[in-house]
Scaffold this motif. Sequence first.
Motif, mmCIF file in Angstrom:
data_model
loop_
_atom_site.group_PDB
_atom_site.id
_atom_site.type_symbol
_atom_site.label_atom_id
_atom_site.label_comp_id
_atom_site.label_asym_id
_atom_site.label_seq_id
_atom_site.Cartn_x
_atom_site.Cartn_y
_atom_site.Cartn_z
ATOM 1 N N THR A 179 0.833 -1.193 0.000
ATOM 2 C CA THR A 179 0.000 0.000 0.000
ATOM 3 C C THR A 179 0.878 1.258 0.000
ATOM 4 O OG1 THR A 179 -0.116 0.186 2.415
ATOM 5 C CG2 THR A 179 -1.724 -1.265 1.337
ATOM 6 N N LYS A 180 0.231 2.383 -0.181
ATOM 7 C CA LYS A 180 0.961 3.646 -0.255
ATOM 8 C C LYS A 180 1.672 3.992 1.045
ATOM 9 C CE LYS A 180 -2.206 5.403 -3.754
ATOM 10 N NZ LYS A 180 -3.335 6.324 -4.055
ATOM 11 N N ASN A 181 1.171 3.483 2.173
ATOM 12 C CA ASN A 181 1.843 3.758 3.446
ATOM 13 C C ASN A 181 2.722 2.599 3.902
ATOM 14 O OD1 ASN A 181 -0.125 1.964 4.182
ATOM 15 N ND2 ASN A 181 -0.997 3.232 5.810
ATOM 16 N N GLY A 182 3.038 1.699 2.985
ATOM 17 C CA GLY A 182 4.017 0.655 3.267
ATOM 18 C C GLY A 182 3.506 -0.590 3.946
ATOM 19 N N GLU A 183 2.193 -0.775 3.998
ATOM 20 C CA GLU A 183 1.635 -2.014 4.550
ATOM 21 C C GLU A 183 1.498 -3.061 3.449
ATOM 22 O OE1 GLU A 183 -1.062 0.116 8.028
ATOM 23 O OE2 GLU A 183 -1.934 -0.315 6.062
ATOM 24 N N LEU A 184 1.375 -4.313 3.857
ATOM 25 C CA LEU A 184 1.167 -5.403 2.916
ATOM 26 C C LEU A 184 -0.313 -5.751 2.880
ATOM 27 C CD1 LEU A 184 2.196 -7.734 1.082
ATOM 28 C CD2 LEU A 184 2.467 -9.093 3.165
ATOM 29 N N ALA A 185 -0.899 -5.756 1.682
ATOM 30 C CA ALA A 185 -2.293 -6.150 1.504
ATOM 31 C C ALA A 185 -2.327 -7.506 0.818
ATOM 32 C CB ALA A 185 -3.036 -5.115 0.672
ATOM 33 N N SER A 186 -2.974 -8.460 1.451
ATOM 34 C CA SER A 186 -3.087 -9.821 0.916
ATOM 35 C C SER A 186 -4.540 -10.093 0.537
ATOM 36 C CB SER A 186 -2.616 -10.832 1.968
ATOM 37 O OG SER A 186 -2.905 -12.161 1.585
ATOM 38 N N VAL A 187 -4.763 -10.411 -0.731
ATOM 39 C CA VAL A 187 -6.101 -10.738 -1.225
ATOM 40 C C VAL A 187 -6.325 -12.233 -1.007
ATOM 41 C CG1 VAL A 187 -7.622 -10.781 -3.235
ATOM 42 C CG2 VAL A 187 -5.993 -8.896 -2.917
ATOM 43 N N VAL A 188 -7.382 -12.575 -0.277
ATOM 44 C CA VAL A 188 -7.565 -13.936 0.206
ATOM 45 C C VAL A 188 -8.833 -14.564 -0.368
ATOM 46 C CG1 VAL A 188 -7.815 -15.371 2.272
ATOM 47 C CG2 VAL A 188 -6.371 -13.328 2.348
ATOM 48 N N ASP A 189 -8.690 -15.802 -0.806
ATOM 49 C CA ASP A 189 -9.841 -16.620 -1.170
ATOM 50 C C ASP A 189 -10.193 -17.475 0.043
ATOM 51 O OD1 ASP A 189 -11.803 -17.897 -2.812
ATOM 52 O OD2 ASP A 189 -10.439 -19.578 -3.079
ATOM 53 N N LEU A 190 -11.457 -17.419 0.489
ATOM 54 C CA LEU A 190 -11.916 -18.214 1.627
ATOM 55 C C LEU A 190 -12.929 -19.250 1.164
ATOM 56 C CD1 LEU A 190 -11.777 -14.958 2.802
ATOM 57 C CD2 LEU A 190 -12.079 -16.256 4.898
ATOM 58 N N ALA A 191 -13.122 -20.259 1.981
ATOM 59 C CA ALA A 191 -14.094 -21.298 1.652
ATOM 60 C C ALA A 191 -15.485 -20.714 1.477
ATOM 61 C CB ALA A 191 -14.104 -22.370 2.742
ATOM 62 N N PHE A 192 -15.791 -19.596 2.186
ATOM 63 C CA PHE A 192 -17.141 -19.030 2.104
ATOM 64 C C PHE A 192 -17.181 -17.680 1.407
ATOM 65 C CE2 PHE A 192 -15.361 -17.453 6.086
ATOM 66 C CZ PHE A 192 -15.692 -16.118 6.058
ATOM 67 N N GLY A 193 -16.052 -17.193 0.867
ATOM 68 C CA GLY A 193 -16.087 -15.884 0.232
ATOM 69 C C GLY A 193 -14.700 -15.352 -0.074
ATOM 70 N N ILE A 194 -14.512 -14.051 0.172
ATOM 71 C CA ILE A 194 -13.255 -13.385 -0.141
ATOM 72 C C ILE A 194 -12.810 -12.562 1.062
ATOM 73 C CG2 ILE A 194 -13.725 -13.273 -2.616
ATOM 74 C CD1 ILE A 194 -14.544 -10.350 -2.249
ATOM 75 N N GLY A 195 -11.523 -12.195 1.074
ATOM 76 C CA GLY A 195 -11.035 -11.412 2.195
ATOM 77 C C GLY A 195 -9.882 -10.515 1.808
ATOM 78 N N LEU A 196 -9.615 -9.540 2.660
ATOM 79 C CA LEU A 196 -8.462 -8.661 2.514
ATOM 80 C C LEU A 196 -7.777 -8.572 3.873
ATOM 81 C CD1 LEU A 196 -6.854 -6.672 0.683
ATOM 82 C CD2 LEU A 196 -8.260 -4.857 1.654
ATOM 83 N N GLU A 197 -6.537 -9.043 3.928
ATOM 84 C CA GLU A 197 -5.760 -8.997 5.162
ATOM 85 C C GLU A 197 -4.706 -7.898 5.031
ATOM 86 O OE1 GLU A 197 -3.305 -12.013 8.152
ATOM 87 O OE2 GLU A 197 -3.699 -12.616 6.086
ATOM 88 N N ILE A 198 -4.692 -6.955 5.972
ATOM 89 C CA ILE A 198 -3.724 -5.861 5.985
ATOM 90 C C ILE A 198 -2.678 -6.177 7.058
ATOM 91 C CG2 ILE A 198 -3.356 -3.389 6.212
ATOM 92 C CD1 ILE A 198 -5.111 -4.130 3.845
ATOM 93 N N ILE A 199 -1.416 -6.206 6.647
ATOM 94 C CA ILE A 199 -0.333 -6.617 7.537
ATOM 95 C C ILE A 199 0.648 -5.461 7.704
ATOM 96 C CG2 ILE A 199 1.638 -8.195 7.753
ATOM 97 C CD1 ILE A 199 -0.131 -10.210 6.153
ATOM 98 N N ASP A 200 0.998 -5.178 8.949
ATOM 99 C CA ASP A 200 1.883 -4.075 9.264
ATOM 100 C C ASP A 200 3.336 -4.531 9.137
ATOM 101 O OD1 ASP A 200 3.196 -1.872 10.177
ATOM 102 O OD2 ASP A 200 2.063 -1.691 12.052
ATOM 103 N N LEU A 201 4.017 -4.119 8.095
ATOM 104 C CA LEU A 201 5.399 -4.531 7.876
ATOM 105 C C LEU A 201 6.372 -3.793 8.791
ATOM 106 C CD1 LEU A 201 5.509 -4.751 3.982
ATOM 107 C CD2 LEU A 201 5.309 -6.627 5.617
ATOM 108 N N ASN A 202 5.917 -2.765 9.490
ATOM 109 C CA ASN A 202 6.804 -1.981 10.339
ATOM 110 C C ASN A 202 6.877 -2.513 11.765
ATOM 111 O OD1 ASN A 202 7.326 -0.054 8.260
ATOM 112 N ND2 ASN A 202 5.296 0.830 8.637
ATOM 113 N N ARG A 203 6.039 -3.485 12.089
ATOM 114 C CA ARG A 203 6.053 -4.025 13.448
ATOM 115 C C ARG A 203 7.098 -5.131 13.570
ATOM 116 N NH1 ARG A 203 -0.303 -4.620 15.292
ATOM 117 N NH2 ARG A 203 -0.912 -2.474 14.927
#
Length: 467
Positions: A443-467
């Motif tokens: 992302t523009k502020n340096g986080e990692l966005a993971s687009v996820v396929d789930l058994a029941f739908g879809i997801g977006l996981e935002i991960i803080d790379l600075n921690r």
Amino acid sequence: MHKKKVGFTYMKSFIFWIAFLLLQLLGHITIAQESPATKAYYVIDGSCCGGEESDPHAVFGIETSDGYILLGKSIDNSGNENGFAVKISKNLPQEKLFLHPEEEESFEWSLVIGAEDRRDGFNSAAIYQDHIFIAGYKETQKDVIDRFLTKVRLQDGKVIWSRSFPSKNQKSSSAFESVILTSENGILLTGVTNSDYEEFEGFKSYGNPSGGNAFSMYFAQEKITSDSAPNTPTWEKEYKNSVSGKSVKEITDTGEFVIATSTPEPMVAKVLKISKNGNLLWEKKYPNHGEITDIAVTNDGFFMSGHKGEWETGIDGSITKISETGNIYWNKVYGNPVGGKQKFSGLGSGNKKIIFDECWGIATLKNEGAVMACGTGIEGCDELNGEIKNQCEEDPRTTWRSYLIRIDSVGSLIWEKASSFTFPGEEGDDDVPSTASEWAFITKNGELASVVDLAFGIGLEIIDLNR
């Protein structure tokens, strides 16, 4: 005395040099770090994309100024694909949320295209100013699949225009698989053209076309800013002996592009480098890479993502780094993560012959290295026999997990993160849904966005790379 003194001096020198060499060696060893924390996790069921039973499968994601858009294919009542796109706001609480129209927090808008008994889908998108250009495919009433491009307003999901672009042989099928905004504010698309209908298994993580030719197609800025759909592209180029441009990226300091593709069956990973006008500069094959799924530009070449192996021997994630001229720096494999949470706690490496680590998108980092998006799990236990069948059925990895792999510039593992989604308050529950990461971007502020396929739908996981 003299001999003892010489021996003592020699021994001190020897120890010094051994210590020096060990320090040098340790300086080049990357010790795996603890994986970073999840900052937010948003999930949506089929309510976004054609109904509760539409089984959406997200294969791409992109950031807007005020949110994120996920897209892919869902299933209609006839069992065929529809294309969908859904926008998630950035103003949501940073926690785990189930976004549903009946909940207090929901997605902003969704778009679904397609007709029953027809195959339609979205594969990629690019943003320019206040609009998103979504690329994919749409089937005609004559049982031909055409390349499909639509311009959509970011604010509310309103379609401004849509147009199909048939193959030159209009009885053949085609599709857009990748699109990017170029440094000249045009859009460049790649995919497959002049293919037989029967050769369209799918795209991204739900299949590969097995025939046809890769192409690039460019629309200049004035064509995409119009409120009317362009009748023709600015230019189009076709590349024979290559099947579908799976991913295209711009080399920003040159205005040239690289395309991830493959040879016709038996498929071998392949990369094309083209000029700003689409002319082929070079093409090279990489038989040791396995299936190629994406390509990313780094400061001294390119990262290719994918996976390799067989059903009988297991599958591992694969990254190949190549130079700016296409020469191989290295190829390394990754997979079989240990440990985890819930029922995966204390998990060992398992039997690698039954574990699949299937990897899709790859995103480079500003400091160095890259993150690859994968799924890890086991399937096909019913087709095994004997002890290995027992191992398969007893292994909790029959529930798939999202799997992110962070490497440095030489391919050393920095961290890996295999995770599942749990609803708030159910963190101790072992009954977790299968998940897989299908795409990743920074992302523009340096986080990692993971687009996820789930058994029941879809997801977006935002991960803080600075921690």
